[in-house]
Write an enzyme that holds these catalytic residues in place. Structure first.
Site, short mmCIF file in Angstrom:
data_model
loop_
_atom_site.label_atom_id
_atom_site.label_comp_id
_atom_site.label_asym_id
_atom_site.label_seq_id
_atom_site.Cartn_x
_atom_site.Cartn_y
_atom_site.Cartn_z
N SER A 111 0.81 -1.22 0.00
CA SER A 111 0.00 0.00 0.00
C SER A 111 0.85 1.27 0.00
O SER A 111 1.98 1.29 0.51
CB SER A 111 -0.92 0.02 1.23
N GLU A 112 0.27 2.33 -0.55
CA GLU A 112 0.88 3.65 -0.55
C GLU A 112 -0.14 4.68 -0.09
O GLU A 112 -1.33 4.38 0.05
CB GLU A 112 1.40 4.01 -1.94
N SER A 116 -6.64 0.56 -1.32
CA SER A 116 -7.39 -0.50 -1.99
C SER A 116 -7.06 -0.55 -3.48
O SER A 116 -7.09 -1.62 -4.09
CB SER A 116 -8.90 -0.28 -1.80
N ARG A 132 -19.69 -12.05 38.58
CA ARG A 132 -20.34 -10.77 38.88
C ARG A 132 -21.77 -11.00 39.38
O ARG A 132 -22.56 -11.69 38.73
CB ARG A 132 -20.37 -9.91 37.61
N GLN A 191 -31.40 -14.77 31.73
CA GLN A 191 -31.57 -15.31 30.38
C GLN A 191 -31.04 -14.36 29.31
O GLN A 191 -30.46 -14.80 28.31
CB GLN A 191 -33.04 -15.63 30.12
N GLY A 199 -20.16 -4.17 31.46
CA GLY A 199 -20.73 -2.90 31.91
C GLY A 199 -19.66 -1.82 32.01
O GLY A 199 -18.77 -1.71 31.17
N GLU A 208 -5.19 -5.90 4.92
CA GLU A 208 -5.20 -6.96 3.90
C GLU A 208 -6.48 -6.95 3.08
O GLU A 208 -7.03 -7.98 2.70
CB GLU A 208 -4.93 -8.34 4.52
#
Length: 385
Positions: free
Chosen positions: A129-130, A135, A272, A283, A344, A368
């Site tokens: 890449s440059e 891309s 916890r 649930q 949390g 990549e």
């Protein structure tokens, strides 16, 4: 081969997983927070990986390596990433940097550069890449001109992983500007000590802070003519073929990050307590955990199938490599965000590792080939039938 026999985890792979996890838990995880906080190269991990032969496991035995197959290499990267994403870029980028040499280099070049890599004496990075060619790799501006028996390289490369730490670099440069878009690109091996080869400042990043990311700067760097990989003009095809194989390793890294976050969150919610009982008993929490685990396992299966296709160099590797990287990295981002949520307020602090894992996960959707590019790759493969 049956579609139900795309890969098989054997006893050797499971023994390898146990061995890598032991090294990662003992020698890598204890330093992960400090590596991130100080933005320093994970030397402890580097040394541990060298000592255990997990530094560049993909290198064949004939070049002093251990000859791990593509699936085994993915397991190494996954298990290291579970402890520290920055550290997992050591084996991952060693494969990325050396893969063009393995796929297209002369035997003389392989004998010169692969044994030091296998022995842990040198890291190997990849320069594609440059600044204005991310891309759009075919629009690169780095040039290599023939001068007698030598090549003279000028230009720059951007966002190079482990730049400055690596001794060896695969660098793509235009050798024939008149050849047409992407057709006049060649691949070269450059050494850190080459005169005129310098590095930009370290990038200040959101995540993977322990892996230095810098520019490569070439000021008329003269290298011997035999450092070209393959024939002139074949570099871009070689680079893209390399990525077909190494995108799978980024999928493995993403799976490891996600697994690390899930493991920590699962342990936390069991301990916890709120409203008089462990929050794991609620649930709503259980459903979150189930979804996270399901997504991680689906990503792992995709990565392992793609790794097996990489090992065989199957014709549909381009699709499966892109799919595995894209899916696994999206899963890593979602699972790490959910892990922060499960902790949390504590999840939002650096006292616990999940916020680091969330920051580290983001890059797997970008490097990549961004996940948008992965979808282009997959769509093109579908159109080809």
């Amino acid at each position: 081969m049956s579609e139900f026999d795309l890969f098989r985890i054997n006893d050797d792979h499971e023994a390898l997983r146990e061995a890598v996890r032991a090294v990662a838990d003992d020698k890598i995880a204890p330093y992960a927070a400090a590596v991130d906080a100080d933005s320093r190269f994970p030397q402890e991990a580097n040394d541990a990986l060298v000592a255990s032969d997990f530094f560049a496991p993909h290198v064949a035995e004939e070049y002093d390596g251990v000859g791990a197959d593509a699936l085994a290499t993915c397991i190494v990267i996954e298990e290291v990433a579970r402890a520290c994403a920055s550290s997992s870029l050591i084996p991952a980028v060693n494969k990325l940097g050396s893969m063009p040499l393995i796929l297209g280099g002369s035997e003389e070049l392989k004998q010169k550069y692969l044994p030091p890599l296998a022995r842990g004496e040198a890291l190997f990075s990849y320069g594609l890449s440059e600044r204005d060619a991310g891309s759009d790799t075919a629009s690169m501006k780095t040039r290599a001109r023939a001068d007698g028996d030598d090549w003279v390289i000028s230009g720059q490369k951007s966002w190079i992983t482990n730049a400055g730490e690596s001794e060896f670099y695969t660098v793509l440069a235009v050798t024939d500007p008149e050849a047409g878009r992407g057709k006049g690109v060649s691949a070269f091996i450059m050494e850190k000590s080459d005169a005129g080869f310098t590095f930009g400042e370290k990038e200040k990043k959101l995540g993977i802070k322990g892996s230095p990311t810098r520019e490569l700067l070439f000021d008329d760097v003269r290298i011997p003519g035999d450092r070209i990989i393959g024939e002139p003009g074949t570099g871009l095809a070689l680079a893209l073929r390399t990525l077909d194989h190494t995108r799978v390793t980024i999928g493995a890294q993403a799976v490891g990050i996600a697994q690390g976050a899930l493991d920590f969150a699962l342990g936390y919610v069991k301990e916890r307590k709120q409203f008089g009982k462990a929050i794991a008993d609620f649930q709503g929490i259980q459903f979150m955990l189930a979804d996270m685990a399901m997504q991680v396992e689906a990503a792992r299966q995709m990565v392992y199938v793609a790794a097996s296709k990489s090992e065989r160099d199957d014709k549909d590797l381009s699709f499966f490599g892109a799919a595995a990287k894209c899916f696994a990295s999206d899963v890593a981002m979602k699972v790490t965000v959910d892990a922060v949520q499960l902790l949390g307020g504590y999840g939002y602090t650096s006292d616990f590792p999940v916020e680091r894992m969330m920051r580290d996960a983001k890059i797997t959707q970008i490097y990549e080939g961004t996940n948008q590019v992965q979808r282009i790759v997959m769509a093109r493969q579908l159109m080809k039938g």
